[in-house]
Scaffold this active site. Structure first.
Site, PDB file in Angstrom:
ATOM      1  CG  ASP A 270      -1.432 -11.181   7.378  1.00 52.32           C
ATOM      2  OD1 ASP A 270      -0.303 -10.653   7.369  1.00 52.32           O
ATOM      3  OD2 ASP A 270      -2.333 -10.825   8.165  1.00 52.32           O
ATOM      4  CB  SER A 271       3.403 -12.272   7.450  1.00 58.27           C
ATOM      5  OG  SER A 271       4.693 -12.788   7.606  1.00 58.27           O
TER       6      SER A 271
END
Length: 740
Positions: A270-271
């Protein structure tokens, strides 16, 4: 690098051979670049400097957040024509419930209990995404949300692993089509592996501590299902699972995902998930983080906006002997193979001129309306207020802060740069009733802004509103309702009250909505309460006769609600979570373990009942349904033998309607405690008045197995099983069968 056969028809060996030929030519820096994904935020050029530099030199594995087809072609040309090895870019985007055409939010999709519809929805989403040059969608979200305080409940399918798995598989098939690289389709990226929805207190990004039993029986099954369905990508979660961050969790990403389930695609963080390993205290620097991620089985790092990728430290890590070239090559190969299968080496560009013909077509908008109609859940309809008789109504008062809000009708994960169409409920009702019926509107009250602003709020178009004297507007709304034949009151949560970083401590109507509700219902006129939300809403003691939950219904929400309110569509959706009375009772899922004192289960609190206001699977119609002759095809089965359950369902009302027939089981005797009930099958059917249909379900060996924490294995045990078939998780019609 031309291919003799289309990528989709190439054998695994041919794809691997082409990827390996590229890897043999790559420098360590070019390999690290393929393991990197940059945000590309077109309106914010300073944030894109590092991405543009890498595109023209080492190349880039992936870019995300670009949706302009001309800009995507420009960026692709930089990579293909200017980087040394001419490797094309994989473009990703948060295509969660549509790109241009916005469908109901995923929790609304789940409320349809209609996987064939959900597959069609994501087929359209993929078609629009591919038309602008996107190859990869970060969906579906498979996190089980047993605590509706958690804001990201809006992105998933609720609290049940079976329903979440079925809806997840439908979305993967819609996104990807029959195979990865199918024309008009994209790679599906199920997320977030694993346990993100079990965060402490329902707080976003908080740790999740999950027992083996809960992990294997509740949180992991949907991921296993989509892996078996062929998902090409999986996204790891942000948070620590039992103290181990997912991005560096080898047990999760390799032992379970690859070795146990046989996953063959690629894993993205994820980011900022790799760089965050430093913040989480399991990596001292970028090199530590990159090495830990690669060794765990992560493939590509989603670099947060403005961040320097940790993967840039891999070349030095190889030289230092901390990670082998073979380990890095394995990850690079997975990215290159996906690009080959998507046909990017054959044709990296798109026909930008055709995108406008596909985006937001009439066909797509029609499906958006149908989806919104089928996802709506009629929670309550005392005195049969709904449907309103269009012939008898001469004036309607449409009231509420969400009644004429285009942005809130769309829900979260709908982005202004894509200019999605939106029909509000007020617009839909006015369009349906025309000039023959007077439709008056009052905003009533304003929903106050969040204490902590939504992280993606800067991407929304800001519409300045004049000040509102709420006291005066409430009085005007009361007068309007008093003078009308019926009032439609649209309440709930603004779209930014659900989603990432949108957890809540309360389910109460924000601001003065409750006051508005009580005063309008006190007029004595027929009042239809339409709720927009993704979690339970506490209406307190206001006790409206009719409540219709439409979630965030999307581009055609207004048309759909108008059809439902006036009877041109009949609600048939069902709740994908238990509608608990108070946030303090969370989590309170229907499928909890049976205790030593089940008769007092509803007395979990001394001051109030813990029975939900509406049970999991609940949803009314404008007609009624009866269940009879629930039976097993035979009384006994051998272990592993398919079990057949049969029931007869009759439309006992006077209107045609659709019912979701649900099957639940309970294992009476086991080596571990078993849930009081578990959903193991459902079918949505349409019946005319007095029509009867025989419905059959087949329970497989996998449906009857469970993970036993004592033996640390899946088990199928001899036992008597109770079975219920009905319209919700509190179905009464029952039978039994025995496995010997």
């Amino acid at each position: 690098m031309a291919q003799q056969t289309p990528a989709a028809q190439m054998s695994d060996q041919a794809v691997a051979k082409q990827a390996d030929a590229l890897i043999a030519q790559m420098s360590p820096e070019e390999k690290a670049a393929q393991l990197t994904q940059f945000f590309y935020l077109q309106p914010y050029p300073p944030a894109n400097v590092k991405a543009l530099e890498a595109l023209a030199t080492t190349g880039v594995g992936s870019l995300l957040f670009a949706t302009d087809p001309n800009e995507i072609n420009r960026l692709q040309r930089i990579a293909v024509e200017r980087s040394r090895l001419h490797i094309p870019v994989l473009f990703g985007y948060d295509v969660i419930h549509g790109l241009k055409t916005i469908f109901p939010v995923p929790i609304g999709m789940a409320a349809s209990w209609d996987p064939s519809l959900v597959e069609k929805i994501q087929t359209i989403s993929a078609r629009e995404a591919r038309a602008v040059g996107i190859h990869w969608a970060f969906a579906p979200m498979l996190d089980i949300a047993r605590d509706p305080r958690w804001g990201r409940i809006v992105e998933g399918s609720g609290e049940d692993p079976y329903l979440t798995a079925v809806m997840g598989v439908a979305q993967v098939r819609g996104f990807q089509g029959p195979y990865i690289g199918a024309p008009g389709h994209v790679i599906s990226g199920p997320k977030h592996l694993a346990g993100y929805g079990a965060s402490l207190g329902g707080r976003d990004y908080a740790e999740a501590n999950i027992s083996d039993s809960e992990l294997w029986n509740t949180y992991l099954p949907p991921f296993e299902a989509v892996v078996k369905a062929g998902a090409g990508n999986v996204m790891s979660a942000y948070m620590g699972l039992n103290g181990i961050p997912a991005a560096s969790n080898r047990w999760l990403l390799t032992d379970v995902l690859r070795d146990t389930w046989g996953f063959r695609g690629f894993v993205v963080s994820d980011s900022g998930g790799v760089v965050s390993l430093k913040t989480q205290g399991v990596a001292a620097n970028d090199q530590d983080a990159a090495v830990a991620a690669i060794k765990a089985g992560l493939t590509i790092e989603m670099t947060g906006p403005g961040q320097t990728p940790a993967m840039a430290a891999l070349p030095q890590a190889i030289r230092d002997g901390r990670v082998t070239a073979a380990e890095v090559d394995r990850a690079v190969r997975r990215i290159l193979e996906m690009k080959i299968r998507m046909g990017l080496f054959d044709n990296p560009y798109i026909d930008a001129g055709k995108a406008g013909q596909i985006l937001g077509s009439a066909e797509h908008l029609k499906l958006a309306r149908i989806a919104a109609e089928r996802s709506a859940v009629l929670l309550r309809n005392d005195r049969n207020v709904l449907p309103l008789d269009r012939k008898a109504v001469r004036s309607v008062a449409v009231i509420g802060p969400l009644a004429d809000s285009k942005r809130d009708t769309l829900g979260s994960w709908a982005f202004a740069p894509n200019d999605p169409p939106s029909m509000t409920i007020l617009e839909g009702i006015r369009k349906k009733l025309g000039t023959a019926v007077r439709v008056n509107y009052s905003e009533g009250v304003r929903i106050p802004p969040r204490l902590f602003p939504a992280p993606g709020g800067s991407l929304d178009k800001k519409v300045a509103k004049p000040p509102l004297d709420e006291t005066r507007e409430i009085a005007r709304a009361i007068d309007m309702a008093s003078a009308a034949d019926a009032a439609i009151l649209v309440l709930g949560e603004t779209q930014d009250m659900s989603g990432e970083q949108a957890s809540r401590t309360t389910f109460e109507l924000a601001g003065r909505q409750r006051e508005l509700l009580e005063k309008v219902t006190a007029t004595g006129k027929p009042v239809v309460v339409v709720l927009m939300s993704a979690r339970p809403v506490d209406l307190g003691n206001s006790n409206p006769a009719t409540v219709l939950d439409v979630w965030y219904p999307g581009s055609q929400g207004g048309a759909a609600v108008a059809n439902l309110v006036f009877g041109d569509a009949v609600p048939g959706g069902k709740l994908p979570f238990s509608w608990i009375n108070d946030a303090a009772q969370a989590p309170n899922p229907y499928n909890h373990l049976i205790s030593h004192n089940p008769k007092d289960a509803e007395k979990g609190y001394f001051n109030t009942s813990s029975v939900p206001a509406y049970p999991f699977g609940h949803g009314l119609s404008y007609t009624t349904f009866g269940y009879t002759n629930v039976r097993s095809a035979k009384p006994e089965y051998s272990t592993g033998e398919p079990v057949q359950i049969i029931a007869e369902v009759t439309n006992t009302g006077t209107r045609s309607g659709e019912e979701v027939v649900q099957l639940y089981i309970h294992q009476r005797l086991a080596g571990a405690q078993r849930p009081v009930r578990e959903l193991k099958g459902f079918k949505r059917i349409a019946l005319k008045p007095s029509e009867k249909r025989t419905i059959s379900f087949t329970l497989t060996k996998d449906d009857l197995r469970y993970w036993n924490a004592a033996t640390r294995s899946w088990v199928n045990e001899a036992s008597v099983f109770d079975v219920w078939v009905g319209g919700s998780s509190v179905a009464k019609n029952a039978t039994t069968f025995e496995v010997r």
